[in-house]
Structure formats: C-alpha cells, structure tokens
Design a protein around this motif. Structure first.
Motif, PDB file in Angstrom:
ATOM      1  N   ASN A 135     -45.657  14.610  30.658  1.00 56.90           N
ATOM      2  CA  ASN A 135     -46.032  15.546  31.713  1.00 56.90           C
ATOM      3  C   ASN A 135     -45.715  16.963  31.235  1.00 56.90           C
ATOM      4  O   ASN A 135     -44.559  17.281  30.948  1.00 56.90           O
ATOM      5  N   HIS A 143     -51.756  11.714  27.699  1.00 55.35           N
ATOM      6  CA  HIS A 143     -52.639  11.493  28.836  1.00 55.35           C
ATOM      7  C   HIS A 143     -53.899  12.349  28.751  1.00 55.35           C
ATOM      8  O   HIS A 143     -54.952  11.974  29.277  1.00 55.35           O
ATOM      9  N   TRP A 146     -56.306  10.343  26.562  1.00 53.26           N
ATOM     10  CA  TRP A 146     -55.835   9.017  26.935  1.00 53.26           C
ATOM     11  C   TRP A 146     -56.513   7.888  26.163  1.00 53.26           C
ATOM     12  O   TRP A 146     -55.846   7.050  25.529  1.00 53.26           O
ATOM     13  N   TYR A 301     -50.857   2.431  43.064  1.00 59.24           N
ATOM     14  CA  TYR A 301     -51.027   3.153  41.806  1.00 59.24           C
ATOM     15  C   TYR A 301     -52.399   2.878  41.202  1.00 59.24           C
ATOM     16  O   TYR A 301     -53.026   3.770  40.617  1.00 59.24           O
ATOM     17  N   LYS A 303     -55.195   2.246  42.737  1.00 61.96           N
ATOM     18  CA  LYS A 303     -56.314   2.770  43.519  1.00 61.96           C
ATOM     19  C   LYS A 303     -56.434   4.287  43.497  1.00 61.96           C
ATOM     20  O   LYS A 303     -57.500   4.831  43.810  1.00 61.96           O
ATOM     21  N   TYR A 304     -55.334   4.984  43.178  1.00 66.13           N
ATOM     22  CA  TYR A 304     -55.352   6.438  43.311  1.00 66.13           C
ATOM     23  C   TYR A 304     -55.103   7.111  41.963  1.00 66.13           C
ATOM     24  O   TYR A 304     -54.263   6.685  41.182  1.00 66.13           O
ATOM     25  N   SER A 305     -55.855   8.179  41.729  1.00 68.91           N
ATOM     26  CA  SER A 305     -55.654   9.009  40.548  1.00 68.91           C
ATOM     27  C   SER A 305     -55.490  10.452  41.008  1.00 68.91           C
ATOM     28  O   SER A 305     -56.236  10.922  41.879  1.00 68.91           O
ATOM     29  N   VAL A 306     -54.520  11.152  40.459  1.00 63.74           N
ATOM     30  CA  VAL A 306     -54.281  12.545  40.828  1.00 63.74           C
ATOM     31  C   VAL A 306     -54.705  13.454  39.670  1.00 63.74           C
ATOM     32  O   VAL A 306     -55.792  14.000  39.675  1.00 63.74           O
ATOM     33  N   TYR A 307     -53.876  13.569  38.655  1.00 64.52           N
ATOM     34  CA  TYR A 307     -54.224  14.392  37.487  1.00 64.52           C
ATOM     35  C   TYR A 307     -55.068  13.537  36.550  1.00 64.52           C
ATOM     36  O   TYR A 307     -54.637  12.481  36.111  1.00 64.52           O
ATOM     37  N   PRO A 308     -56.280  13.961  36.234  1.00 66.12           N
ATOM     38  CA  PRO A 308     -57.207  13.094  35.485  1.00 66.12           C
ATOM     39  C   PRO A 308     -56.815  12.946  34.016  1.00 66.12           C
ATOM     40  O   PRO A 308     -56.296  13.892  33.403  1.00 66.12           O
ATOM     41  N   PRO A 309     -57.088  11.793  33.429  1.00 65.38           N
ATOM     42  CA  PRO A 309     -56.872  11.615  31.990  1.00 65.38           C
ATOM     43  C   PRO A 309     -58.032  12.203  31.191  1.00 65.38           C
ATOM     44  O   PRO A 309     -59.059  12.599  31.749  1.00 65.38           O
ATOM     45  N   VAL A 329     -57.294  19.804  40.632  1.00 69.06           N
ATOM     46  CA  VAL A 329     -56.498  18.728  41.222  1.00 69.06           C
ATOM     47  C   VAL A 329     -55.990  19.132  42.597  1.00 69.06           C
ATOM     48  O   VAL A 329     -56.073  18.364  43.566  1.00 69.06           O
TER      49      VAL A 329
END
Length: 335
Positions: A135, A143, A146, A301, A303-309, A329
């Motif tokens: 991060n 990431h 990825w 985890y 089902k959801y994506s926040v910061y895209p790869p 985002v």
C-alpha cells in the motif's frame, strides 16, 4: 529460546542532491560503514545475544522528493545482485546477526518501475526474504501491476515468512501496518515476529501508526519490532519531521521498550519464543488466532473492490496518475 532484538533508530542520509548512480552508491556505502560501527557498538553494550536488528525505512537513500519514477529508479533503486546488497551481506556476516531493512529496489520483470522492499538477511549473508510494500500513495506496488506480478512471482510471494532459528520472521513496510489484512495474512502463514521498518512523524501524540503497531501485535499474537528513523538529512525537508519512538511490542500488545528522539539503541528487548508458542497453544479467550472465523468475511472481500488493480499496466507511474486514481476511487465510494 530467548534472545534480544533491537530496533536501531538511525539518521537516514538521503541521496536526493546527487545526480548519478555512482555518486548515490558512494553515499550508501558510507552509510553502511557507519551503520556497521553502530551495530557493533550496540551489541557490545546490549549483549552478544542481540541476534535481530531492524533499521528504518529507506535507511540508505531517504525517499524521493522531486524525482520522477525514472530518475529515482536509475539513481537510488538497488540492483538485486548489485554492490549495495553485497556490502550489506558482508556486514551482516561479520556481525553474525539477522538484519532487516527497507530499500527501493529494481526488478528485472518490471524494468520501468521500482518497488519499495523490506528484506531480511541471515547471519550467513543469504537473503532470506523480500517483501514488497503493498500500500503506497506515490510508489509502485505489486497491486498496480497485479496480473503480471502474479505471473512472475505467484500469490504467496506477497506474504513471505522466513522460518529461522530465532523464530518465524516476516516484514511489514511503513504504512502497511495500518492495514490489518497484511499482518493477518503473514500470521496465517506462521509469522511470529513482525519486522516493521518505518519513517513515522516525530511527535509525542498517539498517532495512527503507533496505535496500529500495538493492535497488529495483539490481533496476531506476535512480536512487533518497529524501527523509525532518527531524522532524514540531506534534502529540502526539515530533517526531524520523521524521528523517534522506535519500539518493541509483545504479543499482548504491551510496549516492552521505546526510544525517544535521535539516534538510539533504547528500543531493545527480549524475544521469548517459548512463551509466545505456549501462549498461542493455550485455549483461552485471549487466543485471537485460534478464534478466527474467516468464512464470515471471505464473501464480502470477494464481492467488493475499492482501489483497482493493474493501474500501471496502461498508465505512466507518475504522481499525477497515482493522484487521479485515488480521486476516481473516492468519487466511486461517495457518489
């Protein structure tokens, strides 16, 4: 087994004002010579049972300030088989310790990027593991590339654990300590001692990273050895912005030792592996690892994506791009 660990609080000499790689590496080699003298003196004072030493984030170069990704890679990112790692290996062999630090590092699979890497070198000089920071705001991470990174190294490379005669060692880089999933993935792979190279704000206030260090220790029933800088000198930023409070935390979240400000060996303490392992094997309300119900969270985890790869597969690795991605985002989260 019991031994001493030291979070060695060092001043980090930057290479920002130097133009060429050769100039930068000369500064790095001088830093290694200085650090070895400090390590030898520290062991002489604390005791020969000081077997584990952790040093701060970017201890050889400081961070990039105005440099582009290309400029910083060419000047300051270490070559995996280069002379800086060779010098570190030689130092560690002479001192007969386990040594963990943090550096910017080139990668042959990603020649246009660099990664911020925590590493552990064993007493025989061998590299025991590399952990890439996961991060970051303005630094490339696995990431961000990825699919290609997994093709090159596989998923387990993201959370390496070294099984050694002083315990199962793992690294956490800088602000990765704020993300509980990182430490949890390491503990699921057997980590007992988390080595945290960081560069934290120099303040007596209880900042988020210091709270996180104790939380990660308690949550994962693991020691945390966190080495902060004693200032970063040689660039335009005020040198003591990041300074102080290196510490060692036990598996119950108790701070065993903590340095104040400036260069210091105060953050040293005993690591009691036998007690840790007995603690982990005891059925009790405080056995956090044995009481994990991971299936409760897996679907959320998935089902959801926040910061895209994969954001750097088609975009340049520069600050404006990192900033645009975060803005997108935030817009998605709150629209």
């Amino acid at each position: 087994m019991s031994y001493k660990a030291l979070a060695l609080q060092l001043t980090c000499q930057t290479v920002n004002t130097y133009q060429t790689r050769n100039e930068a590496e000369v500064i790095m080699l001088h830093s290694i010579e200085r650090i070895e003298r400090q390590i030898a003196a520290s062991i002489g004072l604390i005791g020969r049972d000081t077997l584990l030493i952790v040093v701060p984030e970017f201890f050889l170069t400081g961070p990039p300030v105005d440099e582009t990704v290309d400029q910083w890679r060419e000047k300051a990112a270490l070559e995996i088989d280069g002379r800086i790692y060779e010098a570190l290996s030689t130092m560690v062999q002479r001192q007969q310790i386990y040594f963990s630090g943090n550096a910017y590092e080139q990668d042959p699979f990603f020649p246009e990027l660099y990664f911020q890497t925590n590493f552990i070198i064993g007493p025989n000089g061998d590299m025991l593991l590399r952990y890439r920071r996961l991060n970051a705001m303005y630094t490339p991470t696995p990431h961000d590339v990825w699919e290609l990174y997994l093709d090159a190294y596989g998923y387990d490379s993201l959370f390496p654990v070294a099984k050694t005669n002083i315990g199962n060692l793992a690294c956490i880089a800088s602000e990765d300590i704020l993300y509980p999933e990182v430490a949890r993935c390491l503990s699921m792979r057997g980590a007992e001692v988390l080595l945290h190279s960081t560069s934290d704000i120099g303040t007596p206030q209880l900042m988020s990273r210091n709270i996180a260090k104790q939380a990660r220790a308690f949550e994962n029933m693991a020691y945390v050895v966190s080495a902060n800088s004693a200032g970063v000198v040689g660039n335009a930023l005020p040198s003591n912005t990041t300074d102080g409070h290196s510490k060692i935390i036990d598996p119950k979240g108790i701070v065993l030792a903590e340095a104040a400000y400036g260069e210091s060996i105060v953050a040293n303490a005993d690591i009691d592996l036998a007690a840790l392992r007995e603690f982990r094997q005891r059925p009790a309300i405080g056995n956090q690892l044995a009481r994990q119900r991971l299936e409760l969270y897996a679907d959320s985890y998935a089902k959801y994506s926040v910061y895209p790869p994969n954001t750097l597969l088609s975009q340049p690795a520069e600050r404006p791009q990192f900033l645009r991605t975060q803005q997108e985002v935030i817009k998605k989260l709150y629209s």
